[in-house]
Design an enzyme around this catalytic site. Structure first.
Site, PDB file in Angstrom:
ATOM      1  N   LYS A  11       0.653  -1.237   0.081  1.00 53.56           N
ATOM      2  CA  LYS A  11       0.021   0.167   0.028  1.00 53.56           C
ATOM      3  C   LYS A  11       0.536   1.247   0.048  1.00 53.56           C
ATOM      4  CE  LYS A  11      -3.950  -2.092   2.451  1.00 53.56           C
ATOM      5  NZ  LYS A  11      -4.879  -1.932   3.547  1.00 53.56           N
ATOM      6  N   TYR A  51     -12.363  -1.616  -3.655  1.00 58.39           N
ATOM      7  CA  TYR A  51     -12.922  -1.714  -2.274  1.00 58.39           C
ATOM      8  C   TYR A  51     -14.346  -1.635  -2.148  1.00 58.39           C
ATOM      9  CZ  TYR A  51      -8.253  -2.014   0.058  1.00 58.39           C
ATOM     10  OH  TYR A  51      -7.026  -2.526   0.586  1.00 58.39           O
ATOM     11  N   PHE A  59     -15.044   4.393   7.026  1.00 54.85           N
ATOM     12  CA  PHE A  59     -13.891   4.505   6.542  1.00 54.85           C
ATOM     13  C   PHE A  59     -13.568   4.433   5.098  1.00 54.85           C
ATOM     14  CE2 PHE A  59     -13.898   0.068   7.866  1.00 54.85           C
ATOM     15  CZ  PHE A  59     -13.487  -0.823   6.695  1.00 54.85           C
ATOM     16  N   ARG A  87      -2.215 -14.008   5.114  1.00 49.88           N
ATOM     17  CA  ARG A  87      -2.602 -13.405   6.145  1.00 49.88           C
ATOM     18  C   ARG A  87      -2.185 -13.591   7.377  1.00 49.88           C
ATOM     19  NH1 ARG A  87      -7.274 -10.102   4.796  1.00 49.88           N
ATOM     20  NH2 ARG A  87      -7.583 -10.180   6.891  1.00 49.88           N
ATOM     21  N   THR A  93      -5.378  -6.770  11.035  1.00 46.94           N
ATOM     22  CA  THR A  93      -5.767  -5.431  10.296  1.00 46.94           C
ATOM     23  C   THR A  93      -5.113  -4.383  11.115  1.00 46.94           C
ATOM     24  OG1 THR A  93      -7.647  -6.414   9.539  1.00 46.94           O
ATOM     25  CG2 THR A  93      -7.527  -4.082   9.267  1.00 46.94           C
ATOM     26  N   ARG A 104       2.623  -6.136   9.409  1.00 50.56           N
ATOM     27  CA  ARG A 104       1.732  -5.075   9.975  1.00 50.56           C
ATOM     28  C   ARG A 104       2.505  -4.561  11.161  1.00 50.56           C
ATOM     29  NH1 ARG A 104      -4.204  -6.842   7.765  1.00 50.56           N
ATOM     30  NH2 ARG A 104      -4.155  -5.568   5.781  1.00 50.56           N
ATOM     31  N   ASN A 114      -1.987   0.404   6.831  1.00 51.89           N
ATOM     32  CA  ASN A 114      -1.550  -0.790   7.318  1.00 51.89           C
ATOM     33  C   ASN A 114      -0.591  -1.664   6.386  1.00 51.89           C
ATOM     34  OD1 ASN A 114      -3.511  -1.816   5.944  1.00 51.89           O
ATOM     35  ND2 ASN A 114      -4.591  -2.610   7.399  1.00 51.89           N
ATOM     36  N   HIS A 117      -2.252  -5.440   1.598  1.00 49.84           N
ATOM     37  CA  HIS A 117      -3.715  -6.015   1.653  1.00 49.84           C
ATOM     38  C   HIS A 117      -3.391  -7.400   1.221  1.00 49.84           C
ATOM     39  CE1 HIS A 117      -7.719  -6.981   0.035  1.00 49.84           C
ATOM     40  NE2 HIS A 117      -7.033  -7.591  -0.910  1.00 49.84           N
ATOM     41  N   GLU A 128      -9.941 -10.782  -7.222  1.00 51.56           N
ATOM     42  CA  GLU A 128      -9.047  -9.735  -6.845  1.00 51.56           C
ATOM     43  C   GLU A 128      -7.730  -9.814  -7.954  1.00 51.56           C
ATOM     44  OE1 GLU A 128     -10.051  -8.731  -2.218  1.00 51.56           O
ATOM     45  OE2 GLU A 128      -8.178  -9.385  -2.941  1.00 51.56           O
TER      46      GLU A 128
HETATM   47  P1  ADP Z   1      -8.166  -6.589   6.009  1.00 47.84           P
HETATM   48  O1  ADP Z   1      -7.170  -5.530   4.950  1.00 47.84           O
HETATM   49  O2  ADP Z   1      -6.988  -6.859   6.937  1.00 47.84           O
HETATM   50  O3  ADP Z   1      -8.728  -7.558   5.134  1.00 47.84           O
HETATM   51  P2  ADP Z   1     -10.700  -5.094   6.215  1.00 47.84           P
HETATM   52  O4  ADP Z   1     -10.850  -5.895   4.684  1.00 47.84           O
HETATM   53  O5  ADP Z   1     -11.610  -5.161   7.132  1.00 47.84           O
HETATM   54  O6  ADP Z   1      -9.059  -5.721   6.475  1.00 47.84           O
HETATM   55  O7  ADP Z   1     -10.392  -3.624   5.564  1.00 47.84           O
HETATM   56  C1  ADP Z   1      -9.899  -3.162   4.457  1.00 47.84           C
HETATM   57  C2  ADP Z   1      -8.946  -2.059   4.782  1.00 47.84           C
HETATM   58  O8  ADP Z   1      -9.564  -0.986   5.154  1.00 47.84           O
HETATM   59  C3  ADP Z   1      -7.965  -2.066   5.765  1.00 47.84           C
HETATM   60  O9  ADP Z   1      -6.642  -3.047   5.451  1.00 47.84           O
HETATM   61  C4  ADP Z   1      -7.415  -0.884   6.384  1.00 47.84           C
HETATM   62  O10 ADP Z   1      -6.664  -0.160   5.265  1.00 47.84           O
HETATM   63  C5  ADP Z   1      -9.025  -0.281   6.033  1.00 47.84           C
HETATM   64  N1  ADP Z   1      -9.795  -0.218   7.520  1.00 47.84           N
HETATM   65  C6  ADP Z   1     -10.176  -1.140   8.057  1.00 47.84           C
HETATM   66  N2  ADP Z   1     -10.712  -1.106   9.140  1.00 47.84           N
HETATM   67  C7  ADP Z   1     -10.597   0.372   9.234  1.00 47.84           C
HETATM   68  C8  ADP Z   1     -10.747   1.305  10.326  1.00 47.84           C
HETATM   69  N3  ADP Z   1     -11.742   0.880  11.476  1.00 47.84           N
HETATM   70  N4  ADP Z   1     -10.610   2.641  10.272  1.00 47.84           N
HETATM   71  C9  ADP Z   1      -9.836   2.817   9.166  1.00 47.84           C
HETATM   72  N5  ADP Z   1      -9.429   1.932   8.043  1.00 47.84           N
HETATM   73  C10 ADP Z   1      -9.765   0.799   8.114  1.00 47.84           C
HETATM   74 MG    MG Z   2     -10.030  -7.506   3.502  1.00 46.66          MG
END
Ligand code: ADP
Ligand code: MG
Length: 140
Positions: A11, A51, A59, A87, A93, A104, A114, A117, A128
């Site tokens: 990212k 997304y 968010f 993962r 996350t 992370r 973070n 992805h 994807e």
């Molecule tokens: P992951 O990337 O671990 O699969 P998610 O699919 O839940 O997590 O979320 C996608 C992305 O959205 C996260 O990697 C992060 O960049 C962002 N994100 C998730 N939760 C939050 C939050 N509570 N506040 C801000 N950004 C968030």
């Molecule tokens: Mg995700």
């Protein structure tokens, strides 16, 4: 165990800090081969589409702004159990909750920025990967 492929994104917070090589070393060290890779600067429409599953989340707008502020590196990782393995290597996350030694934990700045992805299931991995790569670009 099955050989799988998963979609990974390094990212903007990580490309801005020139962490691509260090992150790729984590993947390769964990048995995840980089079988496709390219650096892109996502448009707003591309980030919104990628997304879309999160479009009702509070968010979402911030996430799209973050993902478009600098280049990303999109990649296909291949290996045994690659989706779950990636993962594990990524960590939770929220970096505050991520295990020691994960990408992370070591590199992420906060729950949004973070660093990486990774696809979360076989169906999303296939979708994807197809979002960014054609079959001819993936060389296992
Ligand atoms: P992951 O990337 O671990 O699969 P998610 O699919 O839940 O997590 O979320 C996608 C992305 O959205 C996260 O990697 C992060 O960049 C962002 N994100 C998730 N939760 C939050 C939050 N509570 N506040 C801000 N950004 C968030
Ligand atoms: Mg995700």
């Amino acid at each position: 165990m099955a050989i799988e492929r998963t979609l990974s994104i390094i990212k903007p917070d990580a490309t801005e800090r020139d962490l691509t090589g260090q992150i790729n070393a984590r993947f390769e060290g964990a048995g995840l081969r980089i079988v496709a890779q390219k650096r892109l600067h996502l448009s707003e429409a591309q980030a919104q589409a990628f997304y879309a599953v999160h479009k009702e989340r509070p968010f979402y707008a911030d996430l799209v702004a973050f993902m478009t502020r600098a280049p990303v590196v999109v990649q296909v990782l291949e290996g045994e159990n690659a989706i779950a393995r990636n993962r594990e290597v990524m960590g939770a996350t929220d970096p505050a909750k991520a295990d020691t030694g994960t990408i992370r934990k070591d590199f992420a700045q906060n729950i949004e920025a973070n660093s990486v992805h990774g696809s979360d299931a076989p169906e999303t991995a296939a979708q994807e990967i197809a979002f960014f790569f054609s079959a001819i670009e993936i060389v296992g």
